[in-house]
Scaffold this active site. Structure first.
Site, PDB file in Angstrom:
ATOM      1  N   LYS A   1      10.087  15.329  69.266  1.00 58.40           N
ATOM      2  CA  LYS A   1       9.304  16.577  69.274  1.00 58.40           C
ATOM      3  C   LYS A   1       8.137  16.474  68.302  1.00 58.40           C
ATOM      4  O   LYS A   1       7.055  16.961  68.566  1.00 58.40           O
ATOM      5  CB  LYS A   1      10.170  17.780  68.900  1.00 58.40           C
ATOM      6  CG  LYS A   1       9.366  19.066  68.983  1.00 58.40           C
ATOM      7  CD  LYS A   1      10.195  20.277  68.686  1.00 58.40           C
ATOM      8  CE  LYS A   1      10.332  20.543  67.204  1.00 58.40           C
ATOM      9  NZ  LYS A   1       9.085  20.966  66.551  1.00 58.40           N
ATOM     10  N   ASP A   2       8.372  15.825  67.170  1.00 56.66           N
ATOM     11  CA  ASP A   2       7.302  15.623  66.185  1.00 56.66           C
ATOM     12  C   ASP A   2       6.669  14.256  66.451  1.00 56.66           C
ATOM     13  O   ASP A   2       6.811  13.312  65.665  1.00 56.66           O
ATOM     14  CB  ASP A   2       7.880  15.706  64.770  1.00 56.66           C
ATOM     15  CG  ASP A   2       8.482  17.070  64.492  1.00 56.66           C
ATOM     16  OD1 ASP A   2       7.789  18.076  64.690  1.00 56.66           O
ATOM     17  OD2 ASP A   2       9.673  17.141  64.116  1.00 56.66           O
TER      18      ASP A   2
ATOM     19  N   LEU B   1      13.808  22.848  70.711  1.00 56.97           N
ATOM     20  CA  LEU B   1      14.495  23.385  69.533  1.00 56.97           C
ATOM     21  C   LEU B   1      13.666  23.089  68.280  1.00 56.97           C
ATOM     22  O   LEU B   1      13.117  21.998  68.129  1.00 56.97           O
ATOM     23  CB  LEU B   1      15.881  22.762  69.389  1.00 56.97           C
ATOM     24  CG  LEU B   1      16.903  23.113  70.462  1.00 56.97           C
ATOM     25  CD1 LEU B   1      18.296  22.761  69.985  1.00 56.97           C
ATOM     26  CD2 LEU B   1      16.852  24.576  70.853  1.00 56.97           C
ATOM     27  N   SER B   2      13.602  24.077  67.403  1.00 56.44           N
ATOM     28  CA  SER B   2      12.859  23.937  66.156  1.00 56.44           C
ATOM     29  C   SER B   2      13.456  24.902  65.149  1.00 56.44           C
ATOM     30  O   SER B   2      13.911  26.001  65.523  1.00 56.44           O
ATOM     31  CB  SER B   2      11.384  24.302  66.399  1.00 56.44           C
ATOM     32  OG  SER B   2      10.744  24.597  65.174  1.00 56.44           O
TER      33      SER B   2
ATOM     34  N   HIS C   1      18.709  18.413  65.421  1.00 57.12           N
ATOM     35  CA  HIS C   1      19.150  17.561  64.301  1.00 57.12           C
ATOM     36  C   HIS C   1      20.518  16.948  64.608  1.00 57.12           C
ATOM     37  O   HIS C   1      20.787  15.790  64.269  1.00 57.12           O
ATOM     38  CB  HIS C   1      19.264  18.376  63.007  1.00 57.12           C
ATOM     39  CG  HIS C   1      17.973  18.923  62.510  1.00 57.12           C
ATOM     40  ND1 HIS C   1      17.676  20.261  62.550  1.00 57.12           N
ATOM     41  CD2 HIS C   1      16.894  18.310  61.949  1.00 57.12           C
ATOM     42  CE1 HIS C   1      16.480  20.456  62.029  1.00 57.12           C
ATOM     43  NE2 HIS C   1      15.978  19.300  61.661  1.00 57.12           N
TER      44      HIS C   1
ATOM     45  N   ALA D   1      17.909  23.746  57.688  1.00 60.83           N
ATOM     46  CA  ALA D   1      17.897  24.682  58.826  1.00 60.83           C
ATOM     47  C   ALA D   1      18.271  23.905  60.088  1.00 60.83           C
ATOM     48  O   ALA D   1      17.582  23.970  61.113  1.00 60.83           O
ATOM     49  CB  ALA D   1      16.547  25.385  58.952  1.00 60.83           C
TER      50      ALA D   1
ATOM     51  N   VAL E   1      15.445  17.974  72.118  1.00 64.12           N
ATOM     52  CA  VAL E   1      16.490  18.826  72.706  1.00 64.12           C
ATOM     53  C   VAL E   1      15.841  20.176  73.027  1.00 64.12           C
ATOM     54  O   VAL E   1      15.100  20.720  72.208  1.00 64.12           O
ATOM     55  CB  VAL E   1      17.670  19.011  71.733  1.00 64.12           C
ATOM     56  CG1 VAL E   1      18.744  19.903  72.348  1.00 64.12           C
ATOM     57  CG2 VAL E   1      18.266  17.655  71.352  1.00 64.12           C
TER      58      VAL E   1
ATOM     59  N   HIS F   1      19.724  22.346  63.450  1.00 63.72           N
ATOM     60  CA  HIS F   1      20.034  22.901  64.772  1.00 63.72           C
ATOM     61  C   HIS F   1      20.479  21.754  65.674  1.00 63.72           C
ATOM     62  O   HIS F   1      20.644  20.610  65.210  1.00 63.72           O
ATOM     63  CB  HIS F   1      18.825  23.651  65.336  1.00 63.72           C
ATOM     64  CG  HIS F   1      17.548  22.856  65.303  1.00 63.72           C
ATOM     65  ND1 HIS F   1      17.365  21.698  66.039  1.00 63.72           N
ATOM     66  CD2 HIS F   1      16.403  23.030  64.597  1.00 63.72           C
ATOM     67  CE1 HIS F   1      16.159  21.221  65.814  1.00 63.72           C
ATOM     68  NE2 HIS F   1      15.559  22.001  64.922  1.00 63.72           N
TER      69      HIS F   1
HETATM   70  O1  PAF Z   1      10.571  16.407  60.260  1.00 59.42           O
HETATM   71  C1  PAF Z   1      10.897  16.872  59.141  1.00 59.42           C
HETATM   72  O2  PAF Z   1      11.823  17.654  59.020  1.00 59.42           O
HETATM   73  C2  PAF Z   1      10.098  16.466  57.907  1.00 59.42           C
HETATM   74  O3  PAF Z   1       8.749  16.324  58.196  1.00 59.42           O
HETATM   75  C3  PAF Z   1      10.646  15.210  57.217  1.00 59.42           C
HETATM   76  C4  PAF Z   1      10.538  13.986  58.104  1.00 59.42           C
HETATM   77  C5  PAF Z   1      12.109  15.438  56.819  1.00 59.42           C
HETATM   78  C6  PAF Z   1       9.861  14.931  55.936  1.00 59.42           C
HETATM   79  O4  PAF Z   1       9.921  15.987  55.053  1.00 59.42           O
END
Ligand code: PAF
Length: 287
Positions: free
Chosen positions: A150-151, A185-186, A38, A33, A177, A35
């Protein structure tokens, strides 16, 4: 398409073998998914590395709710097209049975880093993240791996994973972003309807409020967090899961703000859970 799609561990290893030791391998793990957030990770990897690998794998081990796993957006064709457009060399797209042929006995214990923020509301989530990231690192063997800020809790855990297990991988954090109004963005944003989309930005507004309070000299984390939380409008559709001020490395709540802290929050908009964070530094004008 020029991007090479590898579906097995053997295929991804074989594709990378000739490039290893000749060029830097940059790795962007994702759950698809894709965006613009990424895309920023991939573009950064592309600039810094001669070979770029993106994994697209919705990791069942990190979902604490079956309905969330079932509803996680899956857009593989678009994801591969984006990887191709951004010059990704290898897209690793394994099936669940390739990564988990049997249920794993050994998983990564992430200790105190998972006690707060998302770790509290999503039991087992970061154990699942750390376990799959360790497996993906073992499969791809990157020189550098790229993760979004963001994470922030995930990023702190991955940095600690690499340090504690002596993995020869550098971890690059890439800034969040945002939409023009500030919404981070998510992949989950696509689940929001028009009303939810308007409400969703209140999480960022609340975090900015915390940042401004700290810039003005506020030091009590509970007061700062409570005043920031009050920015989020009441209503049936919105529920603040947490808004906390934590140490950016240990992810532990701070007793007093006397250095840089991370203001982080999780907001439910209907049945969609969004997270965001901002760094707040009392020593810097504007927080
Ligand atoms: O951030 C993510 O999309 C996920 O937690 C990751 C790092 C790909 C692990 O599944």
């Amino acid at each position: 398409m020029n991007v090479y799609r590898a579906e097995t561990i053997e295929a991804v290893r074989a594709a990378l073998q000739p490039r290893r030791h000749q060029t830097r391998i940059g790795f962007v793990p994702t759950m698809g998914a894709l965006h613009a957030g990424h895309a920023r990770l991939i573009e950064t990897a592309r600039r810094e590395c001669g070979c770029v690998v993106v994994s697209i794998f919705v990791n069942p081990l990190q979902f604490d709710r079956a309905d969330d796993l079932a509803r996680y957006p899956r857009t593989l064709d678009e994801d591969l097209a984006l990887c191709d457009a951004l010059g990704v060399d290898v897209a690793f797209v394994p099936a669940a049975g390739e990564i988990y042929p049997v249920e794993p006995e050994c998983t990564v214990d992430i200790g105190r880093l998972g006690e707060h923020l998302c770790g509290r509301g999503r039991p087992g989530h970061f154990r699942g993240v750390a376990t799959v990231v360790l497996k993906l690192f073992a499969i791809v063997g990157p020189d550098t791996a790229y993760f979004g800020e963001k994470d922030a809790q995930q990023l702190a855990i991955v940095r600690r994973l690499v340090a504690d297990f002596n993995l020869p991988i550098s971890i690059a954090g890439v800034p969040t972003v945002r939409e023009p109004d500030g919404l981070a963005l998510s992949s989950r944003n696509r689940r929001l309807d028009a009303c939810g989309r308007r409400q969703a930005v209140s999480l960022y507004a609340a975090l900015q409020h915390a940042r401004a309070s700290i810039a003005r000299g506020a030091t009590d984390p509970h007061t700062i967090a409570a005043e920031a939380a009050a920015v989020i409008p009441g209503g049936e559709n919105l529920r603040l899961e947490y808004l906390e001020l934590v140490d950016p490395n240990t992810m532990q709540p701070v007793p007093r703000v006397d250095g840089p802290v991370l203001a982080a929050g999780a907001l439910w908009v209907g049945d969609t859970r969004l997270i965001d964070n901002v760094m707040c530094d009392p020593a810097r004008a504007g927080g």
